[in-house]
Design an enzyme around this catalytic site. Structure first.
Site, PDB file in Angstrom:
ATOM      1  N   GLU A  86       0.838  -1.205   0.000  1.00  0.00           N
ATOM      2  CA  GLU A  86       0.000   0.000   0.000  1.00  0.00           C
ATOM      3  C   GLU A  86       0.868   1.248   0.000  1.00  0.00           C
ATOM      4  O   GLU A  86       1.870   1.329   0.691  1.00  0.00           O
ATOM      5  CB  GLU A  86      -0.909   0.012   1.232  1.00  0.00           C
ATOM      6  CG  GLU A  86      -1.925  -1.115   1.263  1.00  0.00           C
ATOM      7  CD  GLU A  86      -3.024  -0.965   0.227  1.00  0.00           C
ATOM      8  OE1 GLU A  86      -3.121   0.128  -0.381  1.00  0.00           O
ATOM      9  OE2 GLU A  86      -3.773  -1.942   0.020  1.00  0.00           O
ATOM     10  N   ARG A  96     -17.651  -0.280   6.742  1.00  0.00           N
ATOM     11  CA  ARG A  96     -18.827  -0.803   6.030  1.00  0.00           C
ATOM     12  C   ARG A  96     -19.457  -1.961   6.795  1.00  0.00           C
ATOM     13  O   ARG A  96     -20.650  -2.224   6.698  1.00  0.00           O
ATOM     14  CB  ARG A  96     -18.394  -1.255   4.627  1.00  0.00           C
ATOM     15  CG  ARG A  96     -19.512  -1.738   3.728  1.00  0.00           C
ATOM     16  CD  ARG A  96     -18.997  -2.073   2.328  1.00  0.00           C
ATOM     17  NE  ARG A  96     -17.923  -3.062   2.312  1.00  0.00           N
ATOM     18  CZ  ARG A  96     -18.091  -4.372   2.515  1.00  0.00           C
ATOM     19  NH1 ARG A  96     -19.296  -4.871   2.746  1.00  0.00           N
ATOM     20  NH2 ARG A  96     -17.059  -5.193   2.469  1.00  0.00           N
ATOM     21  N   CYS A 149      -7.580  -2.358   8.470  1.00  0.00           N
ATOM     22  CA  CYS A 149      -6.244  -2.395   7.859  1.00  0.00           C
ATOM     23  C   CYS A 149      -5.688  -0.987   7.681  1.00  0.00           C
ATOM     24  O   CYS A 149      -4.532  -0.717   8.038  1.00  0.00           O
ATOM     25  CB  CYS A 149      -6.279  -3.133   6.520  1.00  0.00           C
ATOM     26  SG  CYS A 149      -6.426  -4.916   6.758  1.00  0.00           S
ATOM     27  N   HIS A 175      -1.472  -5.570   1.517  1.00  0.00           N
ATOM     28  CA  HIS A 175      -2.711  -6.354   1.432  1.00  0.00           C
ATOM     29  C   HIS A 175      -2.455  -7.602   0.591  1.00  0.00           C
ATOM     30  O   HIS A 175      -1.703  -7.556  -0.389  1.00  0.00           O
ATOM     31  CB  HIS A 175      -3.830  -5.539   0.773  1.00  0.00           C
ATOM     32  CG  HIS A 175      -4.778  -4.910   1.750  1.00  0.00           C
ATOM     33  ND1 HIS A 175      -5.003  -3.553   1.794  1.00  0.00           N
ATOM     34  CD2 HIS A 175      -5.571  -5.450   2.726  1.00  0.00           C
ATOM     35  CE1 HIS A 175      -5.900  -3.289   2.757  1.00  0.00           C
ATOM     36  NE2 HIS A 175      -6.255  -4.417   3.324  1.00  0.00           N
TER      37      HIS A 175
END
Ligand code: PCA
Length: 223
Positions: A86, A96, A149, A175
């Site tokens: 990342e 979410r 994360c 990831h």
């Protein structure tokens, strides 16, 4: 007294399972690499809870305890087909789904009053190249999302940005895809075998240990 030289520690974290999954490849990879010597360092793996706040406190404790030279946090990104270092962590929690303690923050800062974002201090492009050279698909990612994360990635980079990090400990987040057994009932969903992910991460860690100036190659995206 003669000073003892300690083998540098590479702190590698993975998450416990979350949502409906019984397994999290991020922890399976970390567990598999625990104790391995890579590019002059030794891997020490720690599992983090998939919980806002608690994960951050456990990461801080691990940093204090292990005094690593390099920190790589891993997490699952279901739907991705590559190992993805990342680029950037943002100062937002916007969930979410609930975390493993049933918290679901919306538009809350990870660290109130802290900078909007931090860049990874890992050589993300050299890592992608090294993973590909090991025969494993990899790509730079420009978003770690807004769930736990990104939360842990932001917390890590914030901590490493403090003046206390005078020795320049570097860190970041990667990831990883789902395991094949996680997608058997989901036709079309990408996955990668654990052994392949472990080989890819071994190459990524070696590149992070040995590369101090990242490659100047394009890994941009139009959207
Ligand atoms: N993946 C989630 C949290 C834990 C994990 O492994 C994420 O991408 O935020």
């Amino acid at each position: 007294m003669t000073p003892t030289t300690r083998t540098p520690t590479i702190l590698l974290t993975g998450f416990e399972p979350f949502d409906t999954d019984p397994v999290n490849p991020s922890w399976e990879i970390a567990k598999a690499l625990n104790g391995e010597h890579i590019a002059g360092g030794v891997v020490h793996s720690v599992q983090l809870p998939c919980v806002f706040g608690a994960s951050m406190h456990q990461l801080s404790a691990a940093l204090r305890e292990h005094q690593p030279q390099l920190v790589i946090c891993l997490g699952l990104a279901g739907g991705r087909s590559e190992i993805t270092p990342e680029r950037v962590a943002i100062n937002i929690d916007d969930a979410r789904i609930p975390d493993n303690a049933d918290a679901q923050p919306v538009d809350a800062p990870v660290v109130p009053g802290a900078p909007s974002a931090y860049f990874s201090t890992l050589p993300i492009k050299a890592m992608v190249q090294a993973v590909r050279d090991a025969g494993v698909p990899a790509a730079v990612s420009n978003t770690a999302g807004t769930f736990v994360c990104n939360h842990i990635f932001y917390a890590l980079m914030h901590q490493l940005a403090q003046p206390g990090n005078a020795s320049g400990v570097r860190g970041g987040f990667v990831h990883v895809p789902a395991l094949p057994e996680q997608v058997t009932g989901k036709p079309g969903t990408p996955s990668m075998a654990l052994a392949t992910q472990v080989a890819g991460m071994r190459a990524a860690i070696a590149a992070a240990m040995t590369t101090h100036k990242d490659l100047h190659v394009n890994a941009g995206q139009l959207h």
